[in-house]
Write a protein that holds these residues in place. Structure first.
Motif, short mmCIF file in Angstrom:
data_model
loop_
_atom_site.label_atom_id
_atom_site.label_comp_id
_atom_site.label_asym_id
_atom_site.label_seq_id
_atom_site.Cartn_x
_atom_site.Cartn_y
_atom_site.Cartn_z
N SER A 280 0.80 -1.22 0.00
CA SER A 280 0.00 0.00 0.00
C SER A 280 0.84 1.28 0.00
O SER A 280 0.28 2.37 0.03
N GLY A 281 2.17 1.15 -0.02
CA GLY A 281 3.01 2.34 -0.08
C GLY A 281 4.26 2.21 0.75
O GLY A 281 4.70 1.12 1.10
N LYS A 282 4.84 3.36 1.08
CA LYS A 282 6.10 3.40 1.82
C LYS A 282 5.95 4.33 3.02
O LYS A 282 5.36 5.40 2.91
N GLU A 283 6.50 3.89 4.16
CA GLU A 283 6.41 4.66 5.39
C GLU A 283 7.82 4.85 5.95
O GLU A 283 8.58 3.90 6.08
N CYS A 284 8.17 6.08 6.29
CA CYS A 284 9.46 6.37 6.92
C CYS A 284 9.38 5.96 8.38
O CYS A 284 8.52 6.43 9.12
N LEU A 285 10.28 5.07 8.79
CA LEU A 285 10.31 4.58 10.16
C LEU A 285 11.31 5.34 11.03
O LEU A 285 11.06 5.57 12.21
N ILE A 286 12.46 5.67 10.44
CA ILE A 286 13.53 6.35 11.18
C ILE A 286 14.15 7.41 10.27
O ILE A 286 14.36 7.17 9.08
N HIS A 287 14.45 8.55 10.86
CA HIS A 287 15.20 9.59 10.17
C HIS A 287 16.30 10.05 11.13
O HIS A 287 16.01 10.59 12.20
N ILE B 94 15.62 2.00 16.80
CA ILE B 94 15.54 0.66 16.22
C ILE B 94 14.58 -0.23 17.02
O ILE B 94 13.94 -1.12 16.46
N GLU B 95 14.44 0.02 18.32
CA GLU B 95 13.52 -0.77 19.13
C GLU B 95 12.11 -0.77 18.57
O GLU B 95 11.37 -1.73 18.72
N ASP B 96 11.73 0.30 17.90
CA ASP B 96 10.37 0.44 17.37
C ASP B 96 10.18 -0.20 16.00
O ASP B 96 9.07 -0.19 15.46
N VAL B 97 11.25 -0.73 15.41
CA VAL B 97 11.16 -1.31 14.06
C VAL B 97 10.99 -2.82 14.19
O VAL B 97 11.81 -3.50 14.79
N SER B 98 9.89 -3.31 13.63
CA SER B 98 9.64 -4.75 13.66
C SER B 98 10.15 -5.40 12.37
O SER B 98 10.35 -4.73 11.36
#
Length: 122
Positions: free
Chosen positions: A13-20, A104-108
């Motif tokens: 469904s698209g792309k989401e930025c997880l970390i910047h 990174i803890e929030d990235v599954s």
């Protein structure tokens, strides 16, 4: 403008930025060696989730270590022999490693049909 590192998740469904991350020079060098085969070209690349796990675990281990600077240099971000540690530099490296570990803890792990991507821009 400046050095920016983007970690995104691409789904159907698209792309989401997880970390910047902004202006994390040592981290961009690590990615240059590990992901970009030695050359940064500002293109988006696939990112193995295990690379993020490695970064997280080693940042946490360094932060928990009695001699965090030595642990950090062995595992993640070596510094040149003429590098002079100052209070400001120590604080900058500590904050950088704390931010890396926390973000990174929030990235599954990506699910079926999903992909992690990295892009480093200048």
């Amino acid at each position: 403008m400046g050095l920016d590192i983007y970690i995104s998740r691409k789904t159907s469904s698209g792309k989401e930025c997880l970390i910047h991350w902004h202006k994390f020079g040592p981290l961009s060098e690590w990615f240059r060696e590990k992901i970009y085969d030695g050359k940064l070209d500002c293109n988006e690349r696939p990112l193995d989730y295990l690379a993020l796990v490695f970064l997280h675990e080693n940042c946490v281990a360094a932060l928990d270590s009695e001699n965090w600077k030595e642990k950090m240099q062995e595992q993640l971000f070596p510094v040149k022999s003429d590098f002079a540690w100052t209070g400001r530099r120590e604080l900058a490296y500590l904050k950088m490693m704390e931010a890396i570990a926390e973000d990174i803890e929030d990235v599954s792990q990506p699910g079926d049909g999903e992909e992690l991507l990295i892009q480093i821009t200048y």
